[in-house]
Motif scaffolding. Structure first.
Motif, short mmCIF file in Angstrom:
data_model
loop_
_atom_site.label_atom_id
_atom_site.label_comp_id
_atom_site.label_asym_id
_atom_site.label_seq_id
_atom_site.Cartn_x
_atom_site.Cartn_y
_atom_site.Cartn_z
N LEU A 173 0.82 -1.22 0.00
CA LEU A 173 0.00 0.00 0.00
C LEU A 173 0.85 1.26 0.00
O LEU A 173 0.40 2.32 -0.44
CB LEU A 173 -0.93 0.00 1.22
N SER A 174 2.07 1.18 0.49
CA SER A 174 2.94 2.36 0.52
C SER A 174 3.40 2.78 -0.87
O SER A 174 4.01 3.84 -1.03
CB SER A 174 4.17 2.09 1.40
N GLY A 175 3.10 2.00 -1.89
CA GLY A 175 3.51 2.35 -3.25
C GLY A 175 2.57 3.35 -3.92
O GLY A 175 2.90 3.88 -4.99
N PHE A 176 1.42 3.63 -3.34
CA PHE A 176 0.51 4.62 -3.92
C PHE A 176 1.03 6.03 -3.61
O PHE A 176 1.49 6.31 -2.49
CB PHE A 176 -0.90 4.45 -3.37
N TYR A 177 0.92 6.90 -4.60
CA TYR A 177 1.32 8.30 -4.40
C TYR A 177 0.51 9.16 -5.38
O TYR A 177 -0.06 8.67 -6.35
CB TYR A 177 2.83 8.50 -4.63
N ARG A 178 0.48 10.45 -5.09
CA ARG A 178 -0.30 11.38 -5.91
C ARG A 178 0.65 12.42 -6.51
O ARG A 178 1.46 13.02 -5.82
CB ARG A 178 -1.37 12.09 -5.07
N VAL A 179 0.48 12.64 -7.83
CA VAL A 179 1.22 13.67 -8.55
C VAL A 179 0.31 14.88 -8.70
O VAL A 179 -0.76 14.79 -9.30
CB VAL A 179 1.69 13.17 -9.93
N GLN A 180 0.72 16.02 -8.15
CA GLN A 180 -0.09 17.23 -8.19
C GLN A 180 -0.06 17.85 -9.60
O GLN A 180 0.82 17.54 -10.41
CB GLN A 180 0.43 18.25 -7.16
N VAL A 228 13.38 5.35 -14.63
CA VAL A 228 12.55 4.38 -15.34
C VAL A 228 11.51 5.08 -16.21
O VAL A 228 11.41 4.83 -17.41
CB VAL A 228 11.87 3.42 -14.35
N ARG A 229 10.75 5.98 -15.63
CA ARG A 229 9.66 6.60 -16.37
C ARG A 229 9.25 7.90 -15.68
O ARG A 229 9.69 8.19 -14.55
CB ARG A 229 8.44 5.66 -16.44
N THR A 230 8.40 8.64 -16.39
CA THR A 230 7.83 9.89 -15.87
C THR A 230 6.32 9.76 -15.84
O THR A 230 5.70 9.33 -16.81
CB THR A 230 8.24 11.09 -16.74
N GLU A 231 5.73 10.13 -14.72
CA GLU A 231 4.28 10.03 -14.55
C GLU A 231 3.65 11.42 -14.59
O GLU A 231 4.22 12.39 -14.09
CB GLU A 231 3.96 9.36 -13.20
N GLU A 232 2.45 11.48 -15.18
CA GLU A 232 1.70 12.72 -15.25
C GLU A 232 0.85 12.90 -13.99
O GLU A 232 0.73 11.97 -13.18
CB GLU A 232 0.81 12.72 -16.50
N PRO A 233 0.24 14.09 -13.78
CA PRO A 233 -0.55 14.31 -12.57
C PRO A 233 -1.69 13.30 -12.42
O PRO A 233 -2.30 12.84 -13.38
CB PRO A 233 -1.09 15.73 -12.78
N GLY A 234 -1.96 12.95 -11.15
CA GLY A 234 -3.01 12.00 -10.82
C GLY A 234 -2.53 11.01 -9.76
O GLY A 234 -1.41 11.11 -9.23
N LEU A 235 -3.39 10.07 -9.42
CA LEU A 235 -3.04 9.02 -8.46
C LEU A 235 -2.25 7.93 -9.19
O LEU A 235 -2.74 7.33 -10.14
CB LEU A 235 -4.31 8.44 -7.83
N ARG A 236 -1.05 7.65 -8.71
CA ARG A 236 -0.15 6.72 -9.38
C ARG A 236 0.35 5.67 -8.39
O ARG A 236 0.16 5.78 -7.18
CB ARG A 236 1.05 7.48 -9.99
N TYR A 237 1.01 4.65 -8.96
CA TYR A 237 1.55 3.57 -8.12
C TYR A 237 2.92 3.16 -8.64
O TYR A 237 3.17 3.16 -9.85
CB TYR A 237 0.62 2.35 -8.15
N HIS A 238 3.80 2.86 -7.70
CA HIS A 238 5.11 2.33 -8.05
C HIS A 238 5.45 1.23 -7.05
O HIS A 238 4.87 1.15 -5.95
CB HIS A 238 6.18 3.43 -8.00
N ILE A 239 6.38 0.38 -7.44
CA ILE A 239 6.82 -0.67 -6.52
C ILE A 239 7.43 0.00 -5.31
O ILE A 239 8.30 0.86 -5.44
CB ILE A 239 7.84 -1.60 -7.22
N PRO A 240 6.98 -0.38 -4.10
CA PRO A 240 7.42 0.35 -2.91
C PRO A 240 8.93 0.31 -2.72
O PRO A 240 9.64 -0.54 -3.25
CB PRO A 240 6.67 -0.34 -1.77
#
Length: 351
Positions: free
Chosen positions: A55-62, A76-88
């Motif tokens: 569960l600690s892998g969830f994060y939010r991009v403003q 590895v990659r770039t994430e756009e704004p929103g609720l995202r997940y990565h391997i903890p």
């Protein structure tokens, strides 16, 4: 530990903490009869810990951020704004740089919030295209357009932007003469510097977008500013006198051309008039000659009468008819007094 003593009319006491712990242990024993040391207990604890770790892998991009995901420290990659997940962590981590914030770099001066900025002559003094020295202070506004390149392709973004901006400005000023740089070429210098600086940063793969290059001061060096101002005033006087001369020339030349054209037209008209009169007189003389050749006496008498009419038409005349009696002209006759006078004209004196 029992319930606290006392009865009375107060509120009933809450559940006992020991009672809650005891009930929790009984439920766990029913699920894992061997207690925490048994296999089921260890598996349950590990499952709970694994769930919390996942569960600690969830994060939010403003909205003003980009999420940069790293796997064992490698991009590895770039994430756009929103609720995202990565391997903890520690497998993957994420960085969230602000990509909409506009940053600024000062070149040639240091403001530091002071009313009078501190000059840095090593950065501000530049050589122009006509081998003059000029003092330039400017500011660069930039933002992050690619967070991955920004974080991992350049080590010190602020220093990189500053050195690249100074290099680009020196190159542009090196192609510009001092007089345009001080007067009308400021906007061209800003645009050329911004274009060159953006090209340099793109070659570095910096992930930076240059928003604006703003010139704050473009002056000659302080050591020669008085002499330079004298030169500028002399040039302004030269331009003013030149403009006045141009204005006078533009006013006098058209007037002279118009006068010349008027004289030419008048001369042409006079020439046509004289030629026409001469031709008319020649034709009239030719007609008279032809008439004289046909009837000399009649023509001569007619010419005499026309000539006398022309001569006497502008003179005062007094005619005495001898048939009316008398002896003709008397010795003295006030002829002038007998002539009609214009209104207000005094009488001629008697002699």
């Amino acid at each position: 530990m029992g319930r606290p003593p006392g009865g009375g009319g107060g509120q009933p006491p809450g559940p006992d903490l020991e009672e809650l712990l005891r009930k929790g242990q009984e439920r766990f024993k029913r699920f894992a009869p061997g207690g925490f040391g048994s296999g089921k207990g260890i598996a349950l604890v590990l499952a709970i810990l694994a769930g919390l770790w996942l569960l600690s892998g969830f994060y939010r991009v403003q909205p003003d951020e980009q999420g940069v995901v790293l796997r064992f420290g490698q991009y590895v990659r770039t994430e756009e704004p929103g609720l995202r997940y990565h391997i903890p962590s520690p497998i993957e981590t994420v960085q969230l740089p602000k990509v909409t914030r506009v940053n600024r770099i000062e070149v040639g001066y240091r403001s530091g919030g002071a009313l009078r900025p501190q000059e840095d002559s090593q950065e501000s003094l530049m050589l122009t295209g006509d081998e003059n020295i000029i003092d330039i202070d400017f500011t660069v506004f930039w933002r992050i357009k690619d967070a991955g390149n920004y974080l991992f392709e350049i080590r010190d973004p602020d220093s990189t932007v500053k050195m690249a901006a100074e290099s680009a400005m020196r190159e542009v000023i090196g192609r510009t003469d001092i007089q345009p740089a001080l007067t009308e070429a400021r906007e061209e210098i800003e645009q050329a510097t911004r274009t060159l600086l953006q090209q340099m940063l793109d070659d570095y793969r910096s992930g930076i977008e240059v928003q604006q290059v703003q010139l704050l001061k473009v002056d000659p060096p302080a050591q020669v500013v008085d002499a330079f101002n004298d030169v500028q005033r002399a040039r302004q006087d030269r331009e003013r006198l030149r403009n006045e001369a141009e204005s006078y020339r533009n006013g006098i030349i058209p007037a002279a051309r118009g006068e010349a054209e008027r004289l030419i037209q008048e001369a042409s008209a006079y020439r046509e008039q004289v030629v026409n009169l001469a031709q008319g007189d020649a034709q009239r003389f030719q007609k008279v000659l032809e008439a004289y050749q046909l009837a000399p006496e009649v023509t001569a008498r007619r010419l005499y009468l026309e000539t006398m009419q022309e001569v006497l038409s502008g003179t005062n005349k007094l005619i005495i008819d001898e048939k009316q009696g008398g002896q003709g002209t008397v010795p003295y006759l006030p002829l002038n007094e007998m002539l009609p006078r214009a209104p207000g004209q005094p009488a001629a004196p008697r002699q």
